[in-house]
Design a protein around this motif. Structure first.
Motif, PDB file in Angstrom:
ATOM      1  N   LYS A  81      72.995   9.433  18.517  1.00  0.00           N
ATOM      2  CA  LYS A  81      73.705   8.445  17.954  1.00  0.00           C
ATOM      3  C   LYS A  81      75.279   9.195  17.988  1.00  0.00           C
ATOM      4  O   LYS A  81      75.158  10.127  17.277  1.00  0.00           O
ATOM      5  N   LEU A  82      76.050   8.659  18.441  1.00  0.00           N
ATOM      6  CA  LEU A  82      77.390   9.164  18.768  1.00  0.00           C
ATOM      7  C   LEU A  82      78.304   8.837  17.612  1.00  0.00           C
ATOM      8  O   LEU A  82      78.412   7.487  17.167  1.00  0.00           O
ATOM      9  N   ASN A  83      79.010   9.811  16.998  1.00  0.00           N
ATOM     10  CA  ASN A  83      80.038   9.417  16.069  1.00  0.00           C
ATOM     11  C   ASN A  83      81.333   9.815  16.407  1.00  0.00           C
ATOM     12  O   ASN A  83      81.899  11.074  16.186  1.00  0.00           O
ATOM     13  N   ILE A  84      81.872   8.883  17.308  1.00  0.00           N
ATOM     14  CA  ILE A  84      83.084   9.555  17.734  1.00  0.00           C
ATOM     15  C   ILE A  84      84.401   9.140  16.944  1.00  0.00           C
ATOM     16  O   ILE A  84      84.527   8.027  16.107  1.00  0.00           O
TER      17      ILE A  84
END
Length: 98
Positions: A81-84
């Motif tokens: 899961k990317l938390n940009i």
């Protein structure tokens, strides 16, 4: 002898994700490990646990098992899961302080 088909996770010592695209087939151990009484090393009488095969995709690994009559279990990888966020978000007034 049963096989496990999976895509290996990234090593903690690596920064890149380049070698994570291949799928691996490992055989589950058929016998228990034992400790050598003289040296204390761990040994096994099952040499198939030392074999691991790499495949370009999951379908070719499954086809290999089906062709050779090997029962297998496929473990799907967990997608990360990317938390940009931007660097400026560290200094925003709306930032939650914890």
């Amino acid at each position: 002898m049963k096989a496990k088909i999976y895509r290996p996770a990234k090593n903690a010592m690596q920064s890149g994700r380049g070698r994570m695209k291949k799928w691996r087939l490992d055989y589950t151990p058929g016998s228990a490990r034992f400790a050598d009484p003289l040296m204390g090393w761990t040994g096994s009488r099952d040499t198939s646990a030392q074999v691991s095969l790499n495949f370009d995709d999951k379908e070719s690994a499954i086809a290999f098992c089906e062709k050779n009559g090997i029962p297998f279990n496929v473990q799907e990888p967990k997608e990360r899961k990317l938390n940009i966020k931007a660097y400026a978000d560290n200094f925003a007034f709306s930032r939650v302080r914890g």
